[in-house]
Design a protein around this motif. Structure first.
Motif, PDB file in Angstrom:
ATOM      1  N   VAL A 135       0.832  -1.200   0.000  1.00  0.00           N
ATOM      2  CA  VAL A 135       0.000   0.000   0.000  1.00  0.00           C
ATOM      3  C   VAL A 135       0.871   1.257   0.000  1.00  0.00           C
ATOM      4  N   ALA A 136       1.691   1.420   1.038  1.00  0.00           N
ATOM      5  CA  ALA A 136       2.559   2.605   1.118  1.00  0.00           C
ATOM      6  C   ALA A 136       3.767   2.491   0.208  1.00  0.00           C
ATOM      7  N   LYS A 137       4.151   1.263  -0.113  1.00  0.00           N
ATOM      8  CA  LYS A 137       5.308   1.011  -0.977  1.00  0.00           C
ATOM      9  C   LYS A 137       6.567   1.702  -0.439  1.00  0.00           C
ATOM     10  N   ALA A 138       6.801   1.563   0.856  1.00  0.00           N
ATOM     11  CA  ALA A 138       7.993   2.150   1.460  1.00  0.00           C
ATOM     12  C   ALA A 138       9.241   1.491   0.887  1.00  0.00           C
ATOM     13  N   GLY A 139      10.271   2.308   0.683  1.00  0.00           N
ATOM     14  CA  GLY A 139      11.497   1.784   0.102  1.00  0.00           C
ATOM     15  C   GLY A 139      12.671   2.702   0.342  1.00  0.00           C
ATOM     16  N   ALA A 140      13.666   2.560  -0.488  1.00  0.00           N
ATOM     17  CA  ALA A 140      14.924   3.275  -0.310  1.00  0.00           C
ATOM     18  C   ALA A 140      14.697   4.785  -0.241  1.00  0.00           C
ATOM     19  N   GLY A 141      15.289   5.404   0.771  1.00  0.00           N
ATOM     20  CA  GLY A 141      15.250   6.854   0.903  1.00  0.00           C
ATOM     21  C   GLY A 141      14.037   7.416   1.608  1.00  0.00           C
ATOM     22  N   ASP A 142      13.031   6.614   1.882  1.00  0.00           N
ATOM     23  CA  ASP A 142      11.813   7.126   2.505  1.00  0.00           C
ATOM     24  C   ASP A 142      12.047   7.522   3.957  1.00  0.00           C
ATOM     25  N   VAL A 146       5.450   5.946  11.875  1.00  0.00           N
ATOM     26  CA  VAL A 146       4.488   4.919  12.264  1.00  0.00           C
ATOM     27  C   VAL A 146       3.833   5.357  13.559  1.00  0.00           C
ATOM     28  N   SER A 147       2.531   5.572  13.553  1.00  0.00           N
ATOM     29  CA  SER A 147       1.821   5.889  14.793  1.00  0.00           C
ATOM     30  C   SER A 147       1.425   4.594  15.487  1.00  0.00           C
ATOM     31  N   GLY A 148       1.302   4.649  16.814  1.00  0.00           N
ATOM     32  CA  GLY A 148       1.023   3.416  17.543  1.00  0.00           C
ATOM     33  C   GLY A 148       2.099   2.376  17.306  1.00  0.00           C
ATOM     34  N   ALA A 149       3.349   2.820  17.332  1.00  0.00           N
ATOM     35  CA  ALA A 149       4.448   1.978  16.858  1.00  0.00           C
ATOM     36  C   ALA A 149       4.813   0.847  17.804  1.00  0.00           C
ATOM     37  N   ALA A 150       4.379   0.890  19.046  1.00  0.00           N
ATOM     38  CA  ALA A 150       4.713  -0.187  19.978  1.00  0.00           C
ATOM     39  C   ALA A 150       3.680  -1.303  19.976  1.00  0.00           C
ATOM     40  N   GLY A 151       2.612  -1.158  19.200  1.00  0.00           N
ATOM     41  CA  GLY A 151       1.567  -2.172  19.144  1.00  0.00           C
ATOM     42  C   GLY A 151       1.934  -3.330  18.232  1.00  0.00           C
ATOM     43  N   GLY A 152       0.993  -4.261  18.107  1.00  0.00           N
ATOM     44  CA  GLY A 152       1.254  -5.466  17.342  1.00  0.00           C
ATOM     45  C   GLY A 152       1.578  -5.212  15.890  1.00  0.00           C
ATOM     46  N   VAL A 153       0.854  -4.301  15.244  1.00  0.00           N
ATOM     47  CA  VAL A 153       1.100  -3.977  13.840  1.00  0.00           C
ATOM     48  C   VAL A 153       2.245  -2.990  13.697  1.00  0.00           C
ATOM     49  N   GLY A 154       2.208  -1.919  14.476  1.00  0.00           N
ATOM     50  CA  GLY A 154       3.210  -0.864  14.341  1.00  0.00           C
ATOM     51  C   GLY A 154       4.626  -1.326  14.597  1.00  0.00           C
ATOM     52  N   SER A 155       4.809  -2.207  15.592  1.00  0.00           N
ATOM     53  CA  SER A 155       6.153  -2.669  15.934  1.00  0.00           C
ATOM     54  C   SER A 155       6.778  -3.481  14.801  1.00  0.00           C
ATOM     55  N   LEU A 156       5.941  -4.091  13.977  1.00  0.00           N
ATOM     56  CA  LEU A 156       6.421  -4.826  12.807  1.00  0.00           C
ATOM     57  C   LEU A 156       6.561  -3.903  11.602  1.00  0.00           C
ATOM     58  N   ALA A 157       5.615  -2.983  11.442  1.00  0.00           N
ATOM     59  CA  ALA A 157       5.627  -2.097  10.274  1.00  0.00           C
ATOM     60  C   ALA A 157       6.909  -1.270  10.211  1.00  0.00           C
ATOM     61  N   GLY A 158       7.346  -0.761  11.351  1.00  0.00           N
ATOM     62  CA  GLY A 158       8.568   0.036  11.365  1.00  0.00           C
ATOM     63  C   GLY A 158       9.780  -0.768  10.944  1.00  0.00           C
ATOM     64  N   GLN A 159       9.873  -1.992  11.428  1.00  0.00           N
ATOM     65  CA  GLN A 159      11.001  -2.838  11.054  1.00  0.00           C
ATOM     66  C   GLN A 159      10.947  -3.233   9.585  1.00  0.00           C
ATOM     67  N   ILE A 160       9.745  -3.440   9.070  1.00  0.00           N
ATOM     68  CA  ILE A 160       9.594  -3.756   7.650  1.00  0.00           C
ATOM     69  C   ILE A 160      10.116  -2.607   6.803  1.00  0.00           C
ATOM     70  N   ALA A 161       9.785  -1.372   7.202  1.00  0.00           N
ATOM     71  CA  ALA A 161      10.276  -0.207   6.455  1.00  0.00           C
ATOM     72  C   ALA A 161      11.801  -0.174   6.451  1.00  0.00           C
ATOM     73  N   THR A 162      12.412  -0.462   7.594  1.00  0.00           N
ATOM     74  CA  THR A 162      13.874  -0.487   7.670  1.00  0.00           C
ATOM     75  C   THR A 162      14.444  -1.559   6.755  1.00  0.00           C
ATOM     76  N   CYS A 163      13.867  -2.747   6.781  1.00  0.00           N
ATOM     77  CA  CYS A 163      14.351  -3.833   5.933  1.00  0.00           C
ATOM     78  C   CYS A 163      14.181  -3.522   4.445  1.00  0.00           C
ATOM     79  N   ARG A 164      13.227  -2.680   4.124  1.00  0.00           N
ATOM     80  CA  ARG A 164      12.998  -2.291   2.736  1.00  0.00           C
ATOM     81  C   ARG A 164      13.820  -1.075   2.329  1.00  0.00           C
ATOM     82  N   GLY A 165      14.689  -0.597   3.211  1.00  0.00           N
ATOM     83  CA  GLY A 165      15.644   0.439   2.831  1.00  0.00           C
ATOM     84  C   GLY A 165      15.288   1.856   3.204  1.00  0.00           C
TER      85      GLY A 165
END
Length: 332
Positions: A135-142, A146-165
């Motif tokens: 959906v957001a297509k996060a990637g290199a340079g972004d 992430v709001s609610g970043a310590a929750g079940g979804v947010g805590s994973l979403a932030g790491q996914i963004a990092t892994c995607r560059g």
């Protein structure tokens, strides 16, 4: 065996009196069926809406007297099917019960060696991965917020963004302990307590260049602040609106003011994840790979106490008492 049913539809604050713990006969598997022991239940903040008669989710809410649903992992303890053997690890959608039975094809088999624990299969990763990558297509340079970043979804979403560059990942949370957790253990570049002054001030300090991706689990003030702090053409993936899910039907989901977003060319992208086989497979592949490469942490809490602990665990989850994904150990 025991199961948990809905005692009454939610109209105010959630309490354990919303649920009934009921003893019922253990089901017997028919030909082609299996009997599955529930080992772990997964919990989600999305259950809050499912407990309401006027749910706004795109699936029917639970009815009074109905067993509480949701995903779980379990073990086959009796099999009348060639497809599954006793001892097989499976996924089940039977909900909050100690045992369930049904056709073998309703219980997808799971690889017990793929992850360190069966609870890894109960992560909210399919939602986080789909929202951040598709959906957001996060990637290199972004620059990602992430709001609610310590929750079940947010805590994973932030790491996914990092892994995607992503160049920078910022998270919001509700306490200093959660902020430290995001930065020190999950690898967020920065985090802030949304109680500590205007959200917009934090975003302008931490991302003066402007955020290019916003993964929103909260809504409300944090959405408005993200619009103001966004770079032109940013992508907003709207996963939830926990801050507004109180009160009457009309008050819980106010329509955001999109005028400012449109003026900056922001793509506002609400989404739902239905955990299709394709979505689950995509997440499982990346999750297992990133874990094996030591690029990812699975933030989770296992609540002990058996099935009877599930109602209080959900109440505590919605009060922000946990970090990351939450599961309940049902079988001892």
């Amino acid at each position: 065996m025991w199961e948990v049913r809905l005692a009454k539809h939610l109209k105010a604050d959630l309490g354990t009196d919303t649920f009934d713990l009921v003893q019922v006969p253990t089901p017997e598997p028919a030909a082609g069926e299996v009997l599955v022991r529930t080992d772990y239940l997964g919990l989600s903040v999305a259950y809050l809406e499912m407990l309401r008669a006027d749910s706004r989710l795109p699936i029917p809410p639970w009815e009074v007297g109905q067993r509480i649903g949701g995903g779980a992992v379990g073990t086959v303890v009796r099999s009348n099917s060639a497809e599954l053997a006793v001892g097989d690890l499976v996924r089940t959608m039977a909900g909050w019960c100690e045992y369930s039975t049904g056709p073998a094809d309703q219980y997808p088999g799971l690889d017990p060696d793929l992850f360190p624990s069966p609870v890894h299969y109960l992560s909210q990763g399919p939602t986080a991965y789909y929202g951040m990558s598709e959906v957001a297509k996060a990637g290199a340079g972004d620059v990602v917020f992430v709001s609610g970043a310590a929750g079940g979804v947010g805590s994973l979403a932030g790491q996914i963004a990092t892994c995607r560059g992503a160049a920078k990942v910022i998270g919001s949370a509700g306490s200093q302990a959660k902020i430290d957790y995001l930065v020190d253990e999950l690898g967020f570049d920065a985090a802030f307590d949304y109680h500590d002054g205007p959200v917009l001030d934090h975003l302008r300090e931490l991302a003066p260049e402007g955020i290019t991706v916003f993964f929103d689990n909260v809504g409300g003030e944090q959405f408005d602040a993200a619009v103001e702090a966004a770079a032109p053409g940013a992508r907003f993936a709207l996963c939830g609106a926990l801050a507004t899910q109180i009160g009457d039907h009309e008050d819980r989901f106010p329509e955001p003011d999109l005028t400012a977003a449109a003026a900056k060319g922001i793509a506002v992208l609400p989404f739902s994840t239905y955990h299709t086989p394709e979505q689950v497979a995509a997440w499982t592949e990346h999750f297992s790979t990133w874990l094996s490469e030591d690029r990812f942490v699975f933030p989770h809490t296992i609540v002990e106490g058996g099935l009877s602990a599930a109602p209080q665990a959900l109440v505590s989850l919605l009060k922000g008492s946990f970090k990351g994904n939450v599961s309940v150990r049902v079988a001892s």
